[in-house]
Write an enzyme that holds these catalytic residues in place. Structure first.
Site, short mmCIF file in Angstrom:
data_model
loop_
_atom_site.label_atom_id
_atom_site.label_comp_id
_atom_site.label_asym_id
_atom_site.label_seq_id
_atom_site.Cartn_x
_atom_site.Cartn_y
_atom_site.Cartn_z
N LYS A 1 0.86 -1.36 0.04
CA LYS A 1 0.13 0.12 0.13
C LYS A 1 0.96 1.10 -0.10
O LYS A 1 0.36 2.29 -0.60
CB LYS A 1 -0.99 -0.07 1.07
CG LYS A 1 -0.34 -0.04 2.69
CD LYS A 1 -1.59 0.13 3.51
CE LYS A 1 -1.02 0.01 4.94
NZ LYS A 1 0.27 0.05 5.17
N ARG B 1 -6.17 3.65 11.19
CA ARG B 1 -5.76 2.20 11.46
C ARG B 1 -6.75 1.52 12.40
O ARG B 1 -6.69 0.52 12.78
CB ARG B 1 -4.34 2.44 12.32
CG ARG B 1 -2.95 2.25 11.69
CD ARG B 1 -2.68 1.12 10.76
NE ARG B 1 -1.36 0.38 10.83
CZ ARG B 1 -0.21 0.97 10.42
NH1 ARG B 1 -0.19 2.19 9.62
NH2 ARG B 1 0.99 0.57 10.82
N ARG C 1 12.34 -7.01 2.76
CA ARG C 1 12.14 -5.58 2.38
C ARG C 1 13.41 -4.55 2.73
O ARG C 1 13.71 -4.71 3.81
CB ARG C 1 10.70 -5.06 3.03
CG ARG C 1 10.76 -3.68 2.72
CD ARG C 1 9.08 -3.24 2.91
NE ARG C 1 8.80 -3.07 4.42
CZ ARG C 1 7.69 -2.66 4.91
NH1 ARG C 1 6.80 -2.39 3.86
NH2 ARG C 1 7.23 -2.51 6.23
N ARG D 1 13.66 -1.89 7.81
CA ARG D 1 13.34 -1.44 8.95
C ARG D 1 13.37 -2.17 10.28
O ARG D 1 13.35 -3.39 10.21
CB ARG D 1 11.71 -1.38 8.75
CG ARG D 1 11.62 -0.05 7.89
CD ARG D 1 10.23 0.04 7.52
NE ARG D 1 9.02 -0.02 8.43
CZ ARG D 1 7.74 -0.18 8.24
NH1 ARG D 1 7.26 0.46 7.23
NH2 ARG D 1 6.89 -0.25 9.29
N ARG E 1 2.63 -7.02 14.15
CA ARG E 1 1.95 -6.01 13.05
C ARG E 1 0.88 -6.51 12.51
O ARG E 1 -0.12 -5.92 12.37
CB ARG E 1 2.98 -5.43 12.52
CG ARG E 1 4.16 -4.27 13.30
CD ARG E 1 5.38 -4.15 12.47
NE ARG E 1 4.94 -3.47 10.99
CZ ARG E 1 5.57 -3.52 9.94
NH1 ARG E 1 6.93 -4.40 9.91
NH2 ARG E 1 5.47 -3.04 8.74
P1 AMP Z 1 3.83 1.70 9.09
O1 AMP Z 1 5.10 2.49 8.09
O2 AMP Z 1 2.45 2.33 8.34
O3 AMP Z 1 3.87 0.11 9.08
O4 AMP Z 1 3.71 2.11 10.29
C1 AMP Z 1 4.78 1.84 11.38
C2 AMP Z 1 4.37 1.73 12.71
O5 AMP Z 1 3.99 3.08 12.98
C3 AMP Z 1 3.44 0.99 13.27
O6 AMP Z 1 3.52 -0.35 13.49
C4 AMP Z 1 2.64 1.74 14.36
O7 AMP Z 1 3.73 1.38 15.63
C5 AMP Z 1 2.75 3.33 14.04
N1 AMP Z 1 1.79 3.75 13.20
C6 AMP Z 1 1.82 4.19 11.89
N2 AMP Z 1 0.40 4.78 11.73
C7 AMP Z 1 -0.21 4.52 12.87
C8 AMP Z 1 -1.41 4.78 12.99
N3 AMP Z 1 -2.39 5.38 12.11
N4 AMP Z 1 -2.05 4.50 14.44
C9 AMP Z 1 -1.23 4.07 15.15
N5 AMP Z 1 0.16 3.85 14.90
C10 AMP Z 1 0.76 3.95 13.74
#
Ligand code: AMP
Length: 217
Positions: free
Chosen positions: A13, A88, A127, A160, A171
């Site tokens: 995404k 989320r 990744r 990451r 996750r």
């Molecule tokens: P992502 O890059 O979208 O996979 O996000 C990495 C991490 O950031 C997630 O595992 C959460 O800890 C935090 N995070 C990102 N977006 C959100 C959100 N909308 N609500 C809460 N935590 C978030």
């Protein structure tokens, strides 16, 4: 125009949201990128969110909602936004709806990218991401031309810290429990576009743009 990208971690995404934002001239807002930047810069926000991210759990809604709503109130977001990783959960979705109503706007489309779970784990564990422009690569499926360097900007590629097996599992668990129910929340004819996430980045990207055009965005 406001478009949300929904999908599990590893569904592609982020890549597709960036592509669609560029094609449609919209601002790409990735909550995870906003948080990672804050952690890298060592800001107060970064210190607040770091431990949640390391564990693979959600940052508290109060913090997340404030950061994203502040970002969308900037003038560059006027023509529209592609949301990636936000909302989320239900509380975030309701907060976003409420904020948009105040601007006499609404979410126009929700693109849900569907990928089987075993494929997600495979994708995440291979990744690599550009530290500079966040372009993702995959060690086997889409390696960079020069190993360790971004094809687009020459930036350094890194893995990451939350792409380790245990954190990836957490996750995904958080995604299925808290984020997947949003598919039902947005499921109205013409609003939710369910997309098959299998295939190359270009194939999926073309599929999404075609679906958005057909749905007359
Ligand atoms: P992502 O890059 O979208 O996979 O996000 C990495 C991490 O950031 C997630 O595992 C959460 O800890 C935090 N995070 C990102 N977006 C959100 C959100 N909308 N609500 C809460 N935590 C978030």
């Amino acid at each position: 125009m406001y478009i949300i990208f929904l999908g599990a971690p590893g569904s592609g995404k982020g890549t597709q949201a960036a592509y669609v934002a560029q094609e449609l001239n919209l601002v790409h807002i990735a909550s995870g990128d906003l948080f990672r930047q804050a952690v890298e810069q060592g800001t107060e926000l970064g210190m607040q969110v770091k431990s949640y991210m390391e564990k693979g759990v959600l940052v508290p809604d109060q913090v997340t909602i404030q950061v994203v709503l502040e970002r969308i109130s900037a003038p560059d977001c006027e023509p529209g936004v592609v949301f990636d990783g936000f909302p989320r959960n239900l509380k975030q979705a309701e907060a976003l709806d409420k904020a948009l109503v105040q601007k006499a706007k609404a979410i126009d489309k929700v693109v849900y990218i569907r990928v089987p779970e075993e494929e997600l784990i495979k994708r995440l564990s291979g990744r690599w991401v550009c530290r500079n422009c966040q372009t993702p690569y995959h060690a086997i499926d889409s390696p960079p031309k020069v190993w360790g360097r971004c094809d687009k900007c020459g930036g350094e590629l890194y893995q990451r810290p939350d792409d380790t097996v245990e954190v990836v599992k957490k996750r995904l668990e958080v995604y299925f429990a808290q984020t997947a129910p949003l598919i039902g929340y947005y499921n109205r004819p013409g609003k939710l576009l369910e997309m098959d996430g299998k295939g190359s980045v270009a194939e999926v990207g073309e599929r999404i743009i075609a679906a958005l055009q057909q749905a007359s965005v």
